[in-house]
Design a protein around this motif. Structure first.
Motif, PDB file in Angstrom:
ATOM      1  N   TYR A   7       5.633 -13.023  43.630  1.00 31.42           N
ATOM      2  CA  TYR A   7       6.731 -13.648  44.362  1.00 31.42           C
ATOM      3  C   TYR A   7       7.052 -15.085  43.946  1.00 31.42           C
ATOM      4  CZ  TYR A   7       7.439  -9.686  47.430  1.00 31.42           C
ATOM      5  OH  TYR A   7       7.742  -8.443  47.917  1.00 31.42           O
ATOM      6  N   PRO A   8       6.085 -15.979  43.769  1.00 35.03           N
ATOM      7  CA  PRO A   8       6.449 -17.341  43.347  1.00 35.03           C
ATOM      8  C   PRO A   8       7.172 -17.352  41.996  1.00 35.03           C
ATOM      9  CG  PRO A   8       4.223 -17.303  44.221  1.00 35.03           C
ATOM     10  CD  PRO A   8       4.645 -15.870  44.084  1.00 35.03           C
ATOM     11  N   GLN A   9       6.717 -16.512  41.061  1.00 39.96           N
ATOM     12  CA  GLN A   9       7.374 -16.415  39.767  1.00 39.96           C
ATOM     13  C   GLN A   9       8.757 -15.783  39.916  1.00 39.96           C
ATOM     14  OE1 GLN A   9       5.196 -14.034  36.947  1.00 39.96           O
ATOM     15  NE2 GLN A   9       6.235 -14.928  35.186  1.00 39.96           N
ATOM     16  N   ARG A  10       8.852 -14.795  40.792  1.00 39.32           N
ATOM     17  CA  ARG A  10      10.122 -14.128  41.029  1.00 39.32           C
ATOM     18  C   ARG A  10      11.168 -15.097  41.581  1.00 39.32           C
ATOM     19  NH1 ARG A  10      10.250  -8.844  44.827  1.00 39.32           N
ATOM     20  NH2 ARG A  10       8.321  -8.548  43.653  1.00 39.32           N
ATOM     21  N   ALA A  11      10.748 -15.988  42.459  1.00 38.73           N
ATOM     22  CA  ALA A  11      11.686 -16.917  43.083  1.00 38.73           C
ATOM     23  C   ALA A  11      12.381 -17.789  42.042  1.00 38.73           C
ATOM     24  CB  ALA A  11      10.955 -17.787  44.102  1.00 38.73           C
ATOM     25  N   ARG A  53      16.134  -2.607  49.922  1.00 37.10           N
ATOM     26  CA  ARG A  53      16.496  -4.022  50.112  1.00 37.10           C
ATOM     27  C   ARG A  53      17.754  -4.373  49.332  1.00 37.10           C
ATOM     28  NH1 ARG A  53      10.846  -4.873  49.820  1.00 37.10           N
ATOM     29  NH2 ARG A  53      10.969  -5.621  47.672  1.00 37.10           N
ATOM     30  N   VAL A  54      17.868  -3.857  48.117  1.00 33.97           N
ATOM     31  CA  VAL A  54      19.078  -4.113  47.321  1.00 33.97           C
ATOM     32  C   VAL A  54      20.289  -3.501  48.010  1.00 33.97           C
ATOM     33  CG1 VAL A  54      20.234  -3.749  45.109  1.00 33.97           C
ATOM     34  CG2 VAL A  54      17.776  -4.214  45.162  1.00 33.97           C
ATOM     35  N   GLY A  55      20.159  -2.239  48.439  1.00 31.04           N
ATOM     36  CA  GLY A  55      21.264  -1.572  49.114  1.00 31.04           C
ATOM     37  C   GLY A  55      21.678  -2.277  50.391  1.00 31.04           C
ATOM     38  N   MET A  56      20.691  -2.747  51.144  1.00 29.83           N
ATOM     39  CA  MET A  56      21.002  -3.455  52.391  1.00 29.83           C
ATOM     40  C   MET A  56      21.708  -4.779  52.120  1.00 29.83           C
ATOM     41  SD  MET A  56      17.552  -2.766  54.647  1.00 29.83           S
ATOM     42  CE  MET A  56      18.094  -3.916  55.923  1.00 29.83           C
ATOM     43  N   LEU A  58      18.891 -13.195  47.020  1.00 31.33           N
ATOM     44  CA  LEU A  58      17.624 -13.901  46.839  1.00 31.33           C
ATOM     45  C   LEU A  58      16.734 -13.740  48.075  1.00 31.33           C
ATOM     46  CD1 LEU A  58      16.281 -15.732  44.702  1.00 31.33           C
ATOM     47  CD2 LEU A  58      17.222 -17.687  45.903  1.00 31.33           C
ATOM     48  N   LEU A  59      17.334 -13.886  49.251  1.00 38.02           N
ATOM     49  CA  LEU A  59      16.577 -13.708  50.493  1.00 38.02           C
ATOM     50  C   LEU A  59      16.063 -12.275  50.631  1.00 38.02           C
ATOM     51  CD1 LEU A  59      18.757 -15.736  53.038  1.00 38.02           C
ATOM     52  CD2 LEU A  59      16.480 -16.336  52.171  1.00 38.02           C
ATOM     53  N   ALA A  60      16.895 -11.309  50.249  1.00 34.99           N
ATOM     54  CA  ALA A  60      16.476  -9.906  50.346  1.00 34.99           C
ATOM     55  C   ALA A  60      15.292  -9.621  49.426  1.00 34.99           C
ATOM     56  CB  ALA A  60      17.649  -8.988  49.996  1.00 34.99           C
ATOM     57  N   ALA A  61      15.346 -10.160  48.201  1.00 36.49           N
ATOM     58  CA  ALA A  61      14.272  -9.917  47.242  1.00 36.49           C
ATOM     59  C   ALA A  61      12.968 -10.579  47.660  1.00 36.49           C
ATOM     60  CB  ALA A  61      14.695 -10.429  45.867  1.00 36.49           C
ATOM     61  N   LEU A  62      13.066 -11.725  48.307  1.00 33.59           N
ATOM     62  CA  LEU A  62      11.871 -12.486  48.685  1.00 33.59           C
ATOM     63  C   LEU A  62      11.444 -12.230  50.126  1.00 33.59           C
ATOM     64  CD1 LEU A  62      12.766 -15.923  47.041  1.00 33.59           C
ATOM     65  CD2 LEU A  62      11.331 -14.094  46.109  1.00 33.59           C
ATOM     66  N   ALA A  63      12.143 -11.362  50.832  1.00 30.01           N
ATOM     67  CA  ALA A  63      11.876 -11.140  52.259  1.00 30.01           C
ATOM     68  C   ALA A  63      10.417 -10.809  52.555  1.00 30.01           C
ATOM     69  CB  ALA A  63      12.801 -10.054  52.796  1.00 30.01           C
ATOM     70  N   PRO A  64       9.779  -9.884  51.828  1.00 36.31           N
ATOM     71  CA  PRO A  64       8.370  -9.595  52.145  1.00 36.31           C
ATOM     72  C   PRO A  64       7.478 -10.822  51.999  1.00 36.31           C
ATOM     73  CG  PRO A  64       9.303  -7.866  50.770  1.00 36.31           C
ATOM     74  CD  PRO A  64      10.304  -8.988  50.777  1.00 36.31           C
ATOM     75  N   MET A  81       4.435 -15.266  54.380  1.00 39.36           N
ATOM     76  CA  MET A  81       4.180 -16.705  54.500  1.00 39.36           C
ATOM     77  C   MET A  81       4.199 -17.138  55.959  1.00 39.36           C
ATOM     78  SD  MET A  81       6.335 -18.447  51.404  1.00 39.36           S
ATOM     79  CE  MET A  81       6.139 -20.057  52.165  1.00 39.36           C
ATOM     80  N   SER A  82       5.153 -16.614  56.717  1.00 38.94           N
ATOM     81  CA  SER A  82       5.260 -17.020  58.115  1.00 38.94           C
ATOM     82  C   SER A  82       4.059 -16.554  58.930  1.00 38.94           C
ATOM     83  CB  SER A  82       6.551 -16.468  58.725  1.00 38.94           C
ATOM     84  OG  SER A  82       6.495 -15.057  58.793  1.00 38.94           O
ATOM     85  N   THR A  83       3.510 -15.390  58.583  1.00 36.63           N
ATOM     86  CA  THR A  83       2.341 -14.900  59.317  1.00 36.63           C
ATOM     87  C   THR A  83       1.065 -15.609  58.901  1.00 36.63           C
ATOM     88  OG1 THR A  83       2.004 -13.131  57.688  1.00 36.63           O
ATOM     89  CG2 THR A  83       3.371 -12.638  59.608  1.00 36.63           C
ATOM     90  N   ARG A  84       1.067 -16.200  57.673  1.00 35.79           N
ATOM     91  CA  ARG A  84      -0.112 -16.942  57.210  1.00 35.79           C
ATOM     92  C   ARG A  84       0.022 -18.435  57.444  1.00 35.79           C
ATOM     93  NH1 ARG A  84       0.208 -14.865  51.383  1.00 35.79           N
ATOM     94  NH2 ARG A  84       0.311 -12.622  51.700  1.00 35.79           N
TER      95      ARG A  84
END
Length: 387
Positions: free
Chosen positions: A86-90, A47-50, A180-186, A191-194
């Motif tokens: 993830y919430p803490q990471r954001a 994800r970082v490389g991308m 930020l989007l790359a790190a939080l992508a999963p 979230m979208s599936t839930r």
């Protein structure tokens, strides 16, 4: 896997002479070469490389190749907090995004308006101390505060007027958002599936970012962090000053070498990181010299940067010397995107880093305390540090 105890038996009372002897001991050098594959991660590294690749491609396609490197630096916020919920990471990544954009702004203003190299050394060294405090106070695992110093130094060399300041800051901000989007992508996908379900067990007891930064009720911890930050600022300034006096072309690289060594959680880690960074820089400089001698062009350099950054992220939890082996040529190629570098710059990188590491270990030994000797901590400060 590691076979040695990670923390050697050191004197009960701090001894500067013993600390300096430890820096050249066989144990310190063996520890720098130890390998730990237990926490290796590929998904986060990719994800970082991308993220880096995306902004460099955007820069190339839009004709903004001279500022694409700043966008790439911004994306490196995705290399932090990989093990955090993830919430803490954001929240933490948001702070880091603002911090790296600010660092670029400070460096660009220095480049455009300072005109004094001594002022640049003083301001960026102070920034090094502040960045170290920020990362430590928030308990952030990743490349460390050195990325902010690298970003500020690059901006200082780039900016010549107010327009350059604006472009560098804008590119970094954009890169930070993509990182930020790359790190939080999963998490965002989950979230979208839930359908927006975001509850995280145990999240209610989390300290606020401001409480962590201010030290909260733990004034002794805040005092220790401030002292450590001050040491790093002093070491960075001294290393840069010595490199400048020696006539090296990029003395702020020496400041980064000192900071990288001193990001460890104890004196033993300082020595181990310093040795590992020196060995990694020597090997990485050889790789960089070959790459800089090749007619890669922009797209060839982008390909190499993405591959090296991804490798650095994979190696970041395995061995710091291996991580530095990939980071050194990546950083030099990234620096050369806006203005080409010659293979001789790889030699300067090794010399500057060597000065920085010696100064960093020396300052740590002179200011050593019992806490430095015996702090072990449960948190591993691994990183591709940087640059």
């Amino acid at each position: 896997m590691r076979t040695d105890s990670p923390h050697p038996v050191l004197p009960a009372r701090p001894s500067r002479r013993a600390a300096l002897r430890h820096a050249v001991s066989a144990h310190a050098w063996r520890d720098a070469l130890s390998v730990d594959t237990s926490r290796i991660s590929y998904a986060a590294s990719l994800r970082v490389g991308m993220a880096v690749g995306v902004v460099l491609v955007i820069g190339g396609v839009t004709g903004c190749r001279d500022i694409a490197g700043f966008a790439a630096l911004g994306t490196l916020v995705s290399a932090f907090c990989r093990s955090d919920p993830y919430p803490q990471r954001a929240g933490r990544l948001g702070v880091l995004a603002v911090a790296i954009t600010t660092a670029v702004g400070i460096g660009a203003v220095l480049g455009a308006y300072s005109g004094s190299f001594m002022v640049e050394i003083g301001v960026i060294s102070a920034l090094a101390g502040a960045a170290a405090y920020l990362v430590s106070a928030l308990h952030i695992v990743g490349p460390g505060g050195i990325i902010f110093v690298f970003a500020a130094t690059g901006a200082a060399g780039f900016a010549g007027d107010l327009s350059d300041v604006g472009w560098a800051v804008a590119a970094t901000a954009l890169g930070s958002a993509i990182g930020l989007l790359a790190a939080l992508a999963p998490h965002l996908i989950a979230m979208s599936t839930r359908r927006g379900h975001t509850e995280v067990p145990g999240s209610a007891t989390r300290e606020s970012l401001w409480t962590q930064l201010s030290g909260g009720h733990f004034s002794h911890t805040r005092h220790h962090l401030l002292i450590s930050a001050a040491r790093i600022a002093v070491a960075a300034a001294a290393a840069a000053g010595l490199a400048a006096a020696a006539g090296l072309a990029h003395p702020m690289w020496a400041a980064m070498g000192a900071m990288a060594a001193m990001q460890g959680v104890s004196y033993h880690h300082t020595v181990s990181r310093g040795v590992a960074r020196l060995l990694g820089n020597i090997g990485g400089a050889a790789i960089a010299a070959v790459l800089l001698a090749l007619p890669l062009g922009y797209w060839g350099a982008v390909t190499a940067i993405v591959a090296l950054q991804t490798c650095a992220e994979v190696f970041s939890t395995v061995n710091y010397a291996m991580c530095s082996l990939a980071v050194t040529p990546m950083a030099l190629l990234l620096t050369g995107l806006g203005a080409g570098l010659s293979p001789e710059m790889a030699v300067d990188r090794v010399l500057d880093t060597g000065i920085g590491i010696v100064v960093g270990i020396g300052v740590a030994a002179l200011a050593i305390t019992s806490r430095d000797l015996h702090t072990t901590g449960n948190r591993t400060e691994f990183s591709c540090t940087s640059h």
